[in-house]
Structures are given as C-alpha cells and as structure tokens.
Design a protein around this motif. Structure first.
Motif, PDB file in Angstrom:
ATOM      1  N   TRP A  21       4.795   0.229   4.775  1.00  0.00           N
ATOM      2  CA  TRP A  21       4.583   0.541   3.357  1.00  0.00           C
ATOM      3  C   TRP A  21       5.906   0.742   2.622  1.00  0.00           C
ATOM      4  CZ3 TRP A  21       0.472   0.115   0.299  1.00  0.00           C
ATOM      5  CH2 TRP A  21      -0.785  -0.032   0.904  1.00  0.00           C
ATOM      6  N   ILE A  22       6.862   1.383   3.263  1.00  0.00           N
ATOM      7  CA  ILE A  22       8.177   1.568   2.646  1.00  0.00           C
ATOM      8  C   ILE A  22       8.839   0.219   2.405  1.00  0.00           C
ATOM      9  CG2 ILE A  22      10.508   2.478   3.021  1.00  0.00           C
ATOM     10  CD1 ILE A  22       9.229   4.807   4.542  1.00  0.00           C
ATOM     11  N   ARG A  23       8.764  -0.657   3.400  1.00  0.00           N
ATOM     12  CA  ARG A  23       9.353  -1.988   3.246  1.00  0.00           C
ATOM     13  C   ARG A  23       8.677  -2.760   2.115  1.00  0.00           C
ATOM     14  NH1 ARG A  23       8.524  -3.500   7.921  1.00  0.00           N
ATOM     15  NH2 ARG A  23       6.790  -4.963   7.707  1.00  0.00           N
ATOM     16  N   HIS A  24       7.359  -2.655   2.024  1.00  0.00           N
ATOM     17  CA  HIS A  24       6.640  -3.326   0.941  1.00  0.00           C
ATOM     18  C   HIS A  24       7.034  -2.768  -0.422  1.00  0.00           C
ATOM     19  CE1 HIS A  24       3.119  -4.847   3.663  1.00  0.00           C
ATOM     20  NE2 HIS A  24       4.256  -5.460   3.892  1.00  0.00           N
ATOM     21  N   PHE A  25       7.294  -1.467  -0.478  1.00  0.00           N
ATOM     22  CA  PHE A  25       7.744  -0.867  -1.742  1.00  0.00           C
ATOM     23  C   PHE A  25       9.059  -1.498  -2.194  1.00  0.00           C
ATOM     24  CE2 PHE A  25      10.465   2.336  -3.816  1.00  0.00           C
ATOM     25  CZ  PHE A  25       9.733   2.547  -4.969  1.00  0.00           C
ATOM     26  N   HIS A  26       9.994  -1.650  -1.275  1.00  0.00           N
ATOM     27  CA  HIS A  26      11.294  -2.208  -1.635  1.00  0.00           C
ATOM     28  C   HIS A  26      11.215  -3.708  -1.932  1.00  0.00           C
ATOM     29  CE1 HIS A  26      13.294   1.537  -0.951  1.00  0.00           C
ATOM     30  NE2 HIS A  26      12.921   1.595   0.309  1.00  0.00           N
ATOM     31  N   LEU A  27      10.178  -4.365  -1.409  1.00  0.00           N
ATOM     32  CA  LEU A  27       9.972  -5.784  -1.714  1.00  0.00           C
ATOM     33  C   LEU A  27       9.248  -5.985  -3.045  1.00  0.00           C
ATOM     34  CD1 LEU A  27       8.950  -7.133   1.817  1.00  0.00           C
ATOM     35  CD2 LEU A  27      11.084  -7.581   0.599  1.00  0.00           C
ATOM     36  N   GLY A  28       8.814  -4.888  -3.663  1.00  0.00           N
ATOM     37  CA  GLY A  28       8.152  -4.983  -4.956  1.00  0.00           C
ATOM     38  C   GLY A  28       6.662  -5.216  -4.893  1.00  0.00           C
ATOM     39  N   VAL A  29       6.042  -4.969  -3.746  1.00  0.00           N
ATOM     40  CA  VAL A  29       4.592  -5.131  -3.637  1.00  0.00           C
ATOM     41  C   VAL A  29       3.901  -4.093  -4.516  1.00  0.00           C
ATOM     42  CG1 VAL A  29       2.621  -5.063  -2.060  1.00  0.00           C
ATOM     43  CG2 VAL A  29       4.795  -6.060  -1.303  1.00  0.00           C
ATOM     44  N   ILE A  30       3.010  -4.556  -5.386  1.00  0.00           N
ATOM     45  CA  ILE A  30       2.419  -3.688  -6.401  1.00  0.00           C
ATOM     46  C   ILE A  30       1.669  -2.518  -5.776  1.00  0.00           C
ATOM     47  CG2 ILE A  30       0.791  -3.589  -8.319  1.00  0.00           C
ATOM     48  CD1 ILE A  30       3.435  -5.058  -8.867  1.00  0.00           C
ATOM     49  N   SER A  31       0.850  -2.780  -4.765  1.00  0.00           N
ATOM     50  CA  SER A  31       0.075  -1.700  -4.159  1.00  0.00           C
ATOM     51  C   SER A  31       0.978  -0.632  -3.563  1.00  0.00           C
ATOM     52  CB  SER A  31      -0.873  -2.255  -3.098  1.00  0.00           C
ATOM     53  OG  SER A  31      -0.153  -2.934  -2.089  1.00  0.00           O
ATOM     54  N   ALA A  32       2.130  -1.022  -3.036  1.00  0.00           N
ATOM     55  CA  ALA A  32       3.054  -0.052  -2.464  1.00  0.00           C
ATOM     56  C   ALA A  32       3.666   0.833  -3.542  1.00  0.00           C
ATOM     57  CB  ALA A  32       4.147  -0.759  -1.671  1.00  0.00           C
ATOM     58  N   HIS A  33       3.826   0.316  -4.746  1.00  0.00           N
ATOM     59  CA  HIS A  33       4.331   1.144  -5.840  1.00  0.00           C
ATOM     60  C   HIS A  33       3.275   2.166  -6.271  1.00  0.00           C
ATOM     61  CE1 HIS A  33       8.143  -1.039  -7.269  1.00  0.00           C
ATOM     62  NE2 HIS A  33       7.869  -1.427  -6.030  1.00  0.00           N
ATOM     63  N   VAL A  34       2.011   1.775  -6.232  1.00  0.00           N
ATOM     64  CA  VAL A  34       0.944   2.731  -6.515  1.00  0.00           C
ATOM     65  C   VAL A  34       0.899   3.799  -5.426  1.00  0.00           C
ATOM     66  CG1 VAL A  34      -1.515   3.011  -7.008  1.00  0.00           C
ATOM     67  CG2 VAL A  34      -0.341   0.914  -7.712  1.00  0.00           C
ATOM     68  N   TRP A  35       1.093   3.381  -4.192  1.00  0.00           N
ATOM     69  CA  TRP A  35       1.153   4.306  -3.045  1.00  0.00           C
ATOM     70  C   TRP A  35       2.224   5.366  -3.241  1.00  0.00           C
ATOM     71  CZ3 TRP A  35       5.189   4.029   0.891  1.00  0.00           C
ATOM     72  CH2 TRP A  35       4.930   4.814   2.029  1.00  0.00           C
ATOM     73  N   VAL A  36       3.410   4.941  -3.656  1.00  0.00           N
ATOM     74  CA  VAL A  36       4.512   5.882  -3.879  1.00  0.00           C
ATOM     75  C   VAL A  36       4.187   6.821  -5.043  1.00  0.00           C
ATOM     76  CG1 VAL A  36       6.913   6.080  -4.631  1.00  0.00           C
ATOM     77  CG2 VAL A  36       6.289   4.439  -2.855  1.00  0.00           C
ATOM     78  N   ALA A  37       3.600   6.279  -6.101  1.00  0.00           N
ATOM     79  CA  ALA A  37       3.223   7.127  -7.240  1.00  0.00           C
ATOM     80  C   ALA A  37       2.246   8.214  -6.805  1.00  0.00           C
ATOM     81  CB  ALA A  37       2.613   6.268  -8.352  1.00  0.00           C
ATOM     82  N   ALA A  38       1.305   7.868  -5.919  1.00  0.00           N
ATOM     83  CA  ALA A  38       0.341   8.854  -5.445  1.00  0.00           C
ATOM     84  C   ALA A  38       1.010   9.909  -4.561  1.00  0.00           C
ATOM     85  CB  ALA A  38      -0.783   8.156  -4.681  1.00  0.00           C
ATOM     86  N   LEU A  39       1.900   9.488  -3.684  1.00  0.00           N
ATOM     87  CA  LEU A  39       2.600  10.450  -2.826  1.00  0.00           C
ATOM     88  C   LEU A  39       3.434  11.425  -3.646  1.00  0.00           C
ATOM     89  CD1 LEU A  39       3.850   8.102   0.052  1.00  0.00           C
ATOM     90  CD2 LEU A  39       1.909   9.681   0.108  1.00  0.00           C
ATOM     91  N   ALA A  40       3.986  10.944  -4.748  1.00  0.00           N
ATOM     92  CA  ALA A  40       4.824  11.802  -5.597  1.00  0.00           C
ATOM     93  C   ALA A  40       4.015  12.881  -6.308  1.00  0.00           C
ATOM     94  CB  ALA A  40       5.573  10.945  -6.614  1.00  0.00           C
TER      95      ALA A  40
END
Length: 206
Positions: free
Chosen positions: A169-188
């Motif tokens: 999931w972290i790798r997908h976030f850095h690759l710009g995967v949209i769902s991973a950005h939502v994941w990070v927003a939720a964790l925050a």
C-alpha cells in the motif's frame, strides 16, 4: 478531541450501495472522457447517526501538483460536523470480478497493467466503492453496471495485518494509485494510532 466512533458492519453494508448509486447516476450526465471519482467523508455522531458528505474529484486536474484526493479529503474534514471515522471512494471503470480465494489470474493482472483489460471478453463496465477506516480496514463492493442482476460482490481487507501488505500500500501511494491516497487520508484521521506509519510516509515524501 473526542474518540472515533466506528459504525457496526451493518451500517457499512448500507453505505456502500449509496456510494455506488450516486456515482452511477452522476456518470450519466458526464462526458465520457471526464475522469471523475467521488470521495466521501464518513462520520458518526454520539447518537450513532451517520453523516455522509462527498466531493467529485477530477483526476486530470493538477496531476503534477499535490494529490487531488488529499486536498479533497482535507476540505471534507474541515466541513464535517463531527469526527470522521473513514473515507469512501466510488468510481466507474472496466474490470472483472473474481470470487475465488486465489485472487485474479496473472493474465488479467498483466492486462490491467498494460491497459488491455477492455480487450478481455470477460471484462465489462463496473462501478465500485471502497471504504477505508482509520484502523486500516477496507470494505469493498462492486457490481457490473450492465448486468445488475448478477448482484454486488463484497470483500474486506485489513491493510495493516501483515507488513508485506502494508508495504504494498505504501508503494502504491508513492506510485500515485488513487485508492492508496484515500487509504492514507483515512489513516491520518487517527494520527496517534497510526503515528509510526504516517511518519514513514512523510519521510519517503520529504
């Protein structure tokens, strides 16, 4: 700051179809070239009522700037009358639904990465929604838009259960995967609980 009030699973099962229906109805009036998703803010109050708010997010806007998902998440957070417990993502795309525990076959995975998924005879238009909560749990639902009689497919995931999965999931976030950005927003939404993981993400982006 009051604690996060997580809803029972029955409420999540009620909310997911709402997210998908809103996205399907909105798509009818949109130009086909428009790349929109819906980002939903999800909150519970002290009476256990659910507060839902959403924004359309144009994925083609400011592609080289800050994440449009994280910007929209911040805006929704500021507008919420009570503390959020998660974010939802609703979108329409081309895909296939696989029900077996082994997951999608490798040829389907390769076709998706290469942009050839529409060429597969078993692929069709789908509408899907995922809810991420601040505990790292993901609740998913998808349906074929042209074959609603097949019914929805639901599956859950705990993105923080295994280190290898979290790293993906972290790798997908850095690759710009949209769902991973939502994941990070939720964790925050729960920075105390997820302090170490959020610190890792900040270190990688700084």
């Amino acid at each position: 700051m009051p604690g996060i009030r997580y809803p029972p699973r029955s409420e999540i099962d009620r909310i997911l179809p709402i997210l998908m229906a809103k996205r399907i109805f909105a798509r009818v009036e949109e130009p086909p070239e428009l790349k929109l998703v819906h980002l939903w803010a999800l909150a519970s109050d002290d009476t256990a009522d659910q507060h839902l708010a959403w924004l359309p997010v144009d994925l083609d806007v400011a592609a080289d700037g800050p994440s449009p998902i994280l910007r929209a998440a911040e805006q929704l957070s500021l507008q919420s009358p009570t503390r959020l417990w998660g974010f939802g993502l609703a979108y329409c795309s081309v895909g296939e639904l696989f029900l077996g525990p082994e997951g999608p076959p490798q040829d389907a995975v390769h076709a998706a990465y290469e942009g050839r998924l529409r060429e597969r005879h078993t692929a069709d238009d789908i509408c899907a929604a995922t809810i991420f909560d601040a505990r790292g749990r993901a609740f998913n639902c998808a349906i074929y838009t042209h074959m609603p009689e097949l019914g929805p497919t639901n599956w859950d995931d705990n993105t923080l259960k295994a280190a290898k999965q979290t790293q993906t999931w972290i790798r997908h976030f850095h690759l710009g995967v949209i769902s991973a950005h939502v994941w990070v927003a939720a964790l925050a939404l729960d920075p105390d609980r997820n302090r170490n993981l959020l610190k890792r993400l900040i270190q990688h982006t700084s």
